[in-house]
Design a protein around this motif. Structure first.
Motif, PDB file in Angstrom:
ATOM      1  N   MET A   1       0.751  -1.206  -0.059  1.00 28.75           N
ATOM      2  CA  MET A   1       0.116  -0.097  -0.167  1.00 28.75           C
ATOM      3  C   MET A   1       0.852   1.373  -0.017  1.00 28.75           C
ATOM      4  O   MET A   1       1.673   1.181   0.764  1.00 28.75           O
ATOM      5  N   GLN A   2       0.622   2.167  -0.654  1.00 33.87           N
ATOM      6  CA  GLN A   2       1.334   3.413  -0.831  1.00 33.87           C
ATOM      7  C   GLN A   2       0.972   4.475  -0.053  1.00 33.87           C
ATOM      8  O   GLN A   2      -0.311   4.368   0.242  1.00 33.87           O
ATOM      9  N   ARG A   3       1.938   5.045   0.763  1.00 33.37           N
ATOM     10  CA  ARG A   3       1.555   6.176   1.822  1.00 33.37           C
ATOM     11  C   ARG A   3       1.208   7.512   1.100  1.00 33.37           C
ATOM     12  O   ARG A   3       1.802   7.735   0.077  1.00 33.37           O
ATOM     13  N   LEU A   4      -0.007   7.953   1.626  1.00 32.14           N
ATOM     14  CA  LEU A   4      -0.282   9.074   1.062  1.00 32.14           C
ATOM     15  C   LEU A   4       0.555  10.394   1.755  1.00 32.14           C
ATOM     16  O   LEU A   4       0.741  10.274   2.735  1.00 32.14           O
ATOM     17  N   VAL A   5       0.995  11.110   0.956  1.00 32.96           N
ATOM     18  CA  VAL A   5       1.830  12.251   1.334  1.00 32.96           C
ATOM     19  C   VAL A   5       1.251  13.459   0.587  1.00 32.96           C
ATOM     20  O   VAL A   5       1.206  13.651  -0.546  1.00 32.96           O
ATOM     21  N   ASP A   6       0.733  14.497   1.467  1.00 32.47           N
ATOM     22  CA  ASP A   6       0.201  15.795   0.958  1.00 32.47           C
ATOM     23  C   ASP A   6       0.712  16.883   1.562  1.00 32.47           C
ATOM     24  O   ASP A   6       0.164  17.849   1.202  1.00 32.47           O
ATOM     25  N   ILE A   7       1.690  16.615   2.432  1.00 29.52           N
ATOM     26  CA  ILE A   7       2.399  17.878   3.030  1.00 29.52           C
ATOM     27  C   ILE A   7       3.848  17.746   3.009  1.00 29.52           C
ATOM     28  O   ILE A   7       4.262  16.784   3.366  1.00 29.52           O
ATOM     29  N   VAL A   8       4.532  18.652   2.302  1.00 28.62           N
ATOM     30  CA  VAL A   8       5.959  18.414   2.204  1.00 28.62           C
ATOM     31  C   VAL A   8       6.414  19.753   2.922  1.00 28.62           C
ATOM     32  O   VAL A   8       6.044  20.800   2.802  1.00 28.62           O
ATOM     33  N   ILE A   9       7.382  19.637   3.792  1.00 26.52           N
ATOM     34  CA  ILE A   9       8.031  20.623   4.637  1.00 26.52           C
ATOM     35  C   ILE A   9       9.178  20.672   4.432  1.00 26.52           C
ATOM     36  O   ILE A   9      10.238  19.798   4.318  1.00 26.52           O
ATOM     37  N   GLU A  10       9.789  22.059   4.113  1.00 24.25           N
ATOM     38  CA  GLU A  10      11.612  22.219   4.070  1.00 24.25           C
ATOM     39  C   GLU A  10      11.792  23.230   4.879  1.00 24.25           C
ATOM     40  O   GLU A  10      11.679  24.308   5.059  1.00 24.25           O
ATOM     41  N   ARG A  11      13.037  22.873   5.373  1.00 23.87           N
ATOM     42  CA  ARG A  11      13.818  23.950   6.396  1.00 23.87           C
ATOM     43  C   ARG A  11      14.728  24.493   5.580  1.00 23.87           C
ATOM     44  O   ARG A  11      15.516  24.219   4.663  1.00 23.87           O
ATOM     45  N   ILE A  12      14.565  26.008   5.708  1.00 23.19           N
ATOM     46  CA  ILE A  12      15.364  26.934   4.962  1.00 23.19           C
ATOM     47  C   ILE A  12      16.196  27.915   5.776  1.00 23.19           C
ATOM     48  O   ILE A  12      15.630  28.548   6.691  1.00 23.19           O
ATOM     49  N   GLY A  13      17.402  28.052   5.343  1.00 23.77           N
ATOM     50  CA  GLY A  13      18.120  29.154   6.049  1.00 23.77           C
ATOM     51  C   GLY A  13      18.989  28.530   6.995  1.00 23.77           C
ATOM     52  O   GLY A  13      19.495  27.569   7.092  1.00 23.77           O
ATOM     53  N   GLY A  14      19.022  29.429   8.073  1.00 21.16           N
ATOM     54  CA  GLY A  14      20.154  29.074   9.251  1.00 21.16           C
ATOM     55  C   GLY A  14      21.380  29.207   8.697  1.00 21.16           C
ATOM     56  O   GLY A  14      21.966  29.642   7.552  1.00 21.16           O
TER      57      GLY A  14
END
Length: 100
Positions: free
Chosen positions: A1-14
């Motif tokens: 069964m494929q995992r539903l991914v509908d939110i992608v989060i990226e940390r930027i900067g630092g």
């Protein structure tokens, strides 16, 4: 069964310049909104309502982080950028660092 991914989060900067042009570091995570508690889903909805009009919030401080959050809805993909302090822990905790 494929995992539903509908939110992608990226940390930027630092200090390391995560996710910025020319960076060799990537901090990224994926979350199925169905796995989030109702309170966190409501918080995410509020973030999109607040920052969704193209209003990007800068990170606080020279080496602070911002998070780019993308979600897929019936209307397409929505993207916001918010300061680290605004991001629910469940989303921040999904992020892992890796070399590109």
């Amino acid at each position: 069964m494929q995992r539903l991914v509908d939110i992608v989060i990226e940390r930027i900067g630092g200090l390391g310049g995560f996710g910025l042009p020319g960076s060799h570091l990537e901090s990224k995570g994926e979350v199925a909104s169905t796995s989030l508690s109702p309170a966190v889903r409501a918080r995410v909805d509020l973030l999109f309502a607040t920052y969704g009009k193209g209003k990007a919030a800068p990170a606080k401080g020279a080496d602070g982080f911002s998070y780019k959050i993308s979600r897929t809805t019936v209307n397409g993909v929505e993207v916001i950028t918010v300061p680290e302090a605004e991001v629910p822990a469940e989303l921040r905790d999904s992020v892992t660092d890796r070399l590109k």
